[in-house]
Scaffold this motif. Structure first.
Motif, short mmCIF file in Angstrom:
data_model
loop_
_atom_site.label_atom_id
_atom_site.label_comp_id
_atom_site.label_asym_id
_atom_site.label_seq_id
_atom_site.Cartn_x
_atom_site.Cartn_y
_atom_site.Cartn_z
N VAL A 7 0.83 -1.21 0.00
CA VAL A 7 0.00 0.00 0.00
C VAL A 7 0.86 1.26 0.00
N VAL A 8 1.86 1.33 0.87
CA VAL A 8 2.61 2.58 1.05
C VAL A 8 4.01 2.56 0.47
N GLY A 9 4.40 1.48 -0.19
CA GLY A 9 5.73 1.41 -0.77
C GLY A 9 5.91 2.40 -1.90
N GLY A 10 7.14 2.74 -2.17
CA GLY A 10 7.43 3.71 -3.21
C GLY A 10 7.89 5.02 -2.60
N LYS A 11 8.30 5.92 -3.44
CA LYS A 11 8.91 7.17 -2.97
C LYS A 11 7.92 8.12 -2.31
N TRP A 12 6.68 8.19 -2.79
CA TRP A 12 5.78 9.27 -2.37
C TRP A 12 4.63 8.85 -1.46
N ARG A 13 4.27 7.60 -1.42
CA ARG A 13 3.04 7.21 -0.72
C ARG A 13 3.08 7.45 0.78
N MET A 14 4.20 7.14 1.43
CA MET A 14 4.27 7.42 2.87
C MET A 14 4.24 8.92 3.12
N HIS A 15 4.85 9.68 2.23
CA HIS A 15 4.79 11.14 2.37
C HIS A 15 3.35 11.63 2.22
N LEU A 16 2.63 11.04 1.31
CA LEU A 16 1.22 11.39 1.14
C LEU A 16 0.42 11.08 2.40
N MET A 17 0.70 9.94 3.01
CA MET A 17 0.01 9.57 4.25
C MET A 17 0.28 10.63 5.33
N TRP A 18 1.51 11.11 5.39
CA TRP A 18 1.89 12.12 6.37
C TRP A 18 1.13 13.43 6.11
N VAL A 19 1.10 13.87 4.85
CA VAL A 19 0.40 15.12 4.49
C VAL A 19 -1.09 14.99 4.80
N LEU A 20 -1.69 13.89 4.40
CA LEU A 20 -3.14 13.73 4.62
C LEU A 20 -3.46 13.47 6.09
N GLY A 21 -2.48 13.05 6.86
CA GLY A 21 -2.68 12.89 8.30
C GLY A 21 -2.93 14.22 8.99
N GLU A 22 -2.56 15.32 8.35
CA GLU A 22 -2.80 16.66 8.89
C GLU A 22 -4.24 17.10 8.67
N GLY A 23 -4.97 16.39 7.82
CA GLY A 23 -6.36 16.74 7.52
C GLY A 23 -6.58 16.76 6.02
N PRO A 24 -7.83 16.95 5.60
CA PRO A 24 -8.17 16.96 4.17
C PRO A 24 -7.37 18.03 3.42
N ARG A 25 -6.95 17.68 2.22
CA ARG A 25 -6.15 18.58 1.41
C ARG A 25 -6.61 18.53 -0.04
N ARG A 26 -6.50 19.68 -0.71
CA ARG A 26 -6.74 19.74 -2.14
C ARG A 26 -5.45 19.35 -2.85
N PHE A 27 -5.59 18.98 -4.11
CA PHE A 27 -4.46 18.49 -4.90
C PHE A 27 -3.30 19.48 -4.89
N GLY A 28 -3.59 20.75 -5.13
CA GLY A 28 -2.53 21.76 -5.17
C GLY A 28 -1.81 21.91 -3.84
N GLU A 29 -2.54 21.81 -2.75
CA GLU A 29 -1.92 21.88 -1.42
C GLU A 29 -0.96 20.72 -1.21
N ILE A 30 -1.40 19.53 -1.62
CA ILE A 30 -0.55 18.35 -1.47
C ILE A 30 0.71 18.52 -2.30
N ARG A 31 0.56 18.97 -3.52
CA ARG A 31 1.71 19.13 -4.43
C ARG A 31 2.71 20.13 -3.88
N ARG A 32 2.23 21.21 -3.26
CA ARG A 32 3.14 22.20 -2.69
C ARG A 32 3.90 21.63 -1.50
N LYS A 33 3.27 20.77 -0.73
CA LYS A 33 3.93 20.18 0.44
C LYS A 33 4.95 19.11 0.05
N LEU A 34 4.77 18.49 -1.11
CA LEU A 34 5.67 17.43 -1.56
C LEU A 34 6.56 17.96 -2.67
N ASP A 35 7.56 18.68 -2.28
CA ASP A 35 8.48 19.30 -3.23
C ASP A 35 9.13 18.25 -4.12
N GLY A 36 9.00 18.42 -5.43
CA GLY A 36 9.67 17.54 -6.37
C GLY A 36 8.77 16.50 -7.02
#
Length: 108
Positions: A7-36
């Motif tokens: 489920v969480v393997g790969g470069k970005w998925r655990m980072h996504l879990m961390w960002v979404l753990g802060e609460g609901p986010r829009r796509f652009g917000e997520i992209r800004r938090k995950l530089d690169g």
């Protein structure tokens, strides 16, 4: 453990879990938090997490449409299960960084 890694393997998925753990986010917000991360890769990873049942995608009937991503109850339980891994990384960050500098760390 292999189920969770699938489920969480790969470069970005655990980072996504961390960002979404802060609460609901829009796509652009997520992209800004995950530089690169590219838009394509972010979309693919969000779809994977949604298919696995750990992320909820909600489309609001507005003009223009607003889409928010959040963790499901299953996703929240996985995020909590990943916290010890995050804590381990925080505790050993300097050691691992030094090993990487010394060339003694054979990480990917």
């Amino acid at each position: 453990m292999s189920v969770a890694i699938d489920v969480v393997g790969g470069k970005w998925r655990m980072h996504l879990m961390w960002v979404l753990g802060e609460g609901p986010r829009r796509f652009g917000e997520i992209r800004r938090k995950l530089d690169g991360v590219s838009e394509k890769v972010l979309t693919e990873n969000l779809r994977h997490l949604e298919t696995a049942g750990v992320v909820h995608r909600e489309v609001f009937p507005e003009v223009p449409p607003r889409v928010e991503y959040s963790l499901t109850d299953l996703g929240e339980s996985l995020r909590v299960a990943l916290l010890p891994l995050e804590e381990w990384g925080d505790r050993h960050r300097e050691h691992v960084a030094q090993c990487e500098l010394d060339g003694t760390f054979a990480g990917v």
